[in-house]
Design a protein around this motif. Structure first.
Motif, short mmCIF file in Angstrom:
data_model
loop_
_atom_site.label_atom_id
_atom_site.label_comp_id
_atom_site.label_asym_id
_atom_site.label_seq_id
_atom_site.Cartn_x
_atom_site.Cartn_y
_atom_site.Cartn_z
N VAL A 175 10.54 -8.37 -16.00
CA VAL A 175 9.53 -8.42 -17.05
C VAL A 175 9.39 -9.85 -17.54
O VAL A 175 10.31 -10.66 -17.40
CB VAL A 175 9.90 -7.50 -18.23
N PRO A 176 8.22 -10.19 -18.11
CA PRO A 176 8.09 -11.52 -18.73
C PRO A 176 8.98 -11.60 -19.97
O PRO A 176 9.29 -10.58 -20.58
CB PRO A 176 6.61 -11.58 -19.13
N CYS A 177 9.36 -12.78 -20.34
CA CYS A 177 10.16 -12.93 -21.56
C CYS A 177 9.33 -12.51 -22.77
O CYS A 177 8.11 -12.68 -22.78
CB CYS A 177 10.63 -14.38 -21.70
N PRO A 178 9.97 -11.95 -23.78
CA PRO A 178 9.24 -11.39 -24.92
C PRO A 178 8.29 -12.38 -25.59
O PRO A 178 7.20 -12.01 -26.03
CB PRO A 178 10.35 -10.96 -25.88
N GLU A 179 8.67 -13.64 -25.66
CA GLU A 179 7.86 -14.61 -26.41
C GLU A 179 6.55 -14.96 -25.69
O GLU A 179 5.64 -15.53 -26.31
CB GLU A 179 8.67 -15.89 -26.67
N ILE A 180 6.42 -14.63 -24.42
CA ILE A 180 5.17 -14.93 -23.70
C ILE A 180 4.39 -13.67 -23.31
O ILE A 180 3.27 -13.77 -22.82
CB ILE A 180 5.43 -15.77 -22.43
N CYS A 181 4.97 -12.51 -23.56
CA CYS A 181 4.30 -11.28 -23.16
C CYS A 181 3.31 -10.86 -24.25
O CYS A 181 3.70 -10.70 -25.41
CB CYS A 181 5.31 -10.16 -22.91
N THR A 235 -19.38 13.30 -32.54
CA THR A 235 -19.91 12.79 -31.28
C THR A 235 -19.81 11.27 -31.28
O THR A 235 -19.91 10.63 -32.33
CB THR A 235 -21.39 13.20 -31.12
N GLY A 236 -19.60 10.68 -30.11
CA GLY A 236 -19.61 9.23 -30.00
C GLY A 236 -18.46 8.69 -29.18
O GLY A 236 -17.75 9.42 -28.48
N PHE A 237 -18.30 7.37 -29.27
CA PHE A 237 -17.21 6.67 -28.59
C PHE A 237 -16.02 6.57 -29.54
O PHE A 237 -16.19 6.23 -30.72
CB PHE A 237 -17.65 5.26 -28.17
N PHE A 238 -14.82 6.81 -29.00
CA PHE A 238 -13.63 6.77 -29.84
C PHE A 238 -12.47 6.11 -29.09
O PHE A 238 -12.10 6.55 -28.00
CB PHE A 238 -13.20 8.19 -30.24
N ASN A 239 -11.91 5.07 -29.70
CA ASN A 239 -10.66 4.52 -29.19
C ASN A 239 -9.53 5.45 -29.59
O ASN A 239 -9.55 6.05 -30.67
CB ASN A 239 -10.38 3.14 -29.80
N LEU A 240 -8.52 5.53 -28.71
CA LEU A 240 -7.35 6.35 -29.03
C LEU A 240 -6.11 5.59 -28.58
O LEU A 240 -5.86 5.45 -27.39
CB LEU A 240 -7.45 7.70 -28.32
N ALA A 241 -5.37 5.09 -29.55
CA ALA A 241 -4.17 4.30 -29.25
C ALA A 241 -3.21 4.38 -30.43
O ALA A 241 -3.61 4.71 -31.55
CB ALA A 241 -4.55 2.84 -28.98
N ASP A 242 -1.95 4.05 -30.17
CA ASP A 242 -1.01 3.99 -31.29
C ASP A 242 -1.25 2.69 -32.07
O ASP A 242 -2.04 1.84 -31.66
CB ASP A 242 0.43 4.15 -30.81
N ASN A 243 -0.56 2.56 -33.17
CA ASN A 243 -0.77 1.41 -34.06
C ASN A 243 0.25 0.31 -33.86
O ASN A 243 0.29 -0.64 -34.64
CB ASN A 243 -0.74 1.86 -35.52
N GLU A 244 1.09 0.43 -32.83
CA GLU A 244 2.21 -0.50 -32.73
C GLU A 244 1.90 -1.73 -31.89
O GLU A 244 2.41 -2.81 -32.15
CB GLU A 244 3.43 0.22 -32.16
N HIS A 245 1.09 -1.59 -30.84
CA HIS A 245 0.73 -2.72 -29.97
C HIS A 245 1.97 -3.36 -29.34
O HIS A 245 2.03 -4.58 -29.16
CB HIS A 245 -0.07 -3.78 -30.72
N MET A 246 2.96 -2.55 -29.02
CA MET A 246 4.18 -3.07 -28.42
C MET A 246 3.89 -3.67 -27.05
O MET A 246 3.13 -3.11 -26.25
CB MET A 246 5.22 -1.95 -28.29
N SER A 247 4.46 -4.82 -26.75
CA SER A 247 4.24 -5.46 -25.45
C SER A 247 4.91 -4.65 -24.34
O SER A 247 5.81 -3.84 -24.59
CB SER A 247 4.80 -6.88 -25.45
N SER A 248 4.47 -4.88 -23.11
CA SER A 248 5.07 -4.16 -21.98
C SER A 248 6.54 -4.52 -21.81
O SER A 248 7.35 -3.69 -21.38
CB SER A 248 4.28 -4.44 -20.70
N THR A 249 6.90 -5.75 -22.15
CA THR A 249 8.30 -6.16 -22.07
C THR A 249 9.15 -5.39 -23.08
O THR A 249 10.20 -4.84 -22.73
CB THR A 249 8.43 -7.67 -22.32
#
Length: 292
Positions: free
Chosen positions: A170-176, A201-215
């Motif tokens: 994985v990339p290092c945390p500071e660059i991921c 009706t409409g377009f809806f994003n569906l995601a968690d609120n954390e935005h954790m990096s892949s690393t």
């Protein structure tokens, strides 16, 4: 959920099987379309790459479309064939699972449904074509529709455990860069709500609120299964060279805002934080909830 006939699920993969289980638990009848045959009589074997799609005899009032486009196509001919087959039996409600990839690179900005669409990858352009085809058909038919734009999907059996145990780099945390993801069970929860009579009706994003990096996500999984990852790669370009398949995912930087669906449904994810979702996924694996 209202008992208004069967739910037609097009695409019984990872999310589709979980949705079918949830409908069954809610005592809501369903029919599934899938390329591979299964013993369950509720699943019809249908080749969406064939000359045409036969939906005769099926209840098409409420449809959940989860099938991906072909990997080598321009646009989404599979969805277009289904829409053509529906001309004579127009649905009342159509829920389509798309991707946040249609937003393209947003340079790390927070992205809601009003953001410009900068899709550049072939897979994102195929999904954008599908969105446009559905919205046009729904306007012509008077069908109520919802497009769910989904980021990376995880859950039982979708934690990259095999790669982690094999020494995932994985990339290092500071660059991921930050990531976006959603647990499978939260997708199912939202789909069930979007099938209700008064659903928006409409377009809806569906995601968690954390935005954790892949690393950070991979490290969290590794920690919980007792595996030590190898040393991280301190340069993103070196990482892309070693793992070219990840380049398009990490170069497209954005933070997905899913406030709209939360407000519209008065809903919150079960797994708004990745650590809770990872732990629930590992429990699900032990109980056998990993069917694809």
């Amino acid at each position: 959920m209202s008992q208004k006939g069967e739910i037609l699920i097009v695409g019984l993969g990872y999310v589709g099987h979980a949705l079918a289980r949830a409908l069954e638990e809610a005592d809501v009848p369903w029919i599934g379309l899938r390329r591979q045959p299964e013993a369950d009589p509720r699943i019809r074997c249908v080749d969406l790459d064939g000359a045409g799609v036969d939906l005769s005899g099926l209840d098409t009032r409420r449809i959940v479309y989860l099938a991906p486009p072909p990997k080598d196509s321009e646009g989404d001919p599979r969805l277009r064939k289904v829409l053509e087959a529906l001309e004579g039996q127009r649905p009342e409600r159509f829920v389509y699972a798309s991707t946040t990839g249609v937003y393209g690179n947003q340079d790390g900005a927070v992205v809601d449904e009003t953001a410009p669409l900068h899709a550049t990858t072939a897979r994102a352009l195929r999904r954008l074509d599908a969105e446009q085809a559905l919205v046009a058909a729904a306007a012509r038919w008077g069908t109520r529709w919802a497009v769910l734009r989904l980021p990376g999907i995880y859950g039982p059996g979708r934690l990259r455990e095999e790669q982690i145990r094999a020494g995932l780099q994985v990339p290092c945390p500071e660059i991921c860069p930050p990531g976006n993801r959603i647990h499978r069970d939260d997708i199912v929860d939202v789909i069930l709500r979007l099938l209700e009579e008064d659903a928006p009706t409409g377009f809806f994003n569906l995601a968690d609120n954390e935005h954790m990096s892949s690393t950070d996500f991979a490290r969290a999984v590794a920690d919980r299964i007792g595996v030590a990852l190898p040393s991280c790669i301190p340069d993103l370009e070196a990482y892309y060279a070693a793992h070219p398949g990840m380049a398009s995912f990490l170069r497209e930087q954005r933070r997905i805002d899913s406030s709209r669906i939360r407000k519209a449904l008065n809903w919150s994810p079960r797994y708004d934080h990745a650590l809770a979702g990872i732990e629930a996924s590992l429990r699900g694996e032990r109980s056998g909830q990993t069917q694809a």
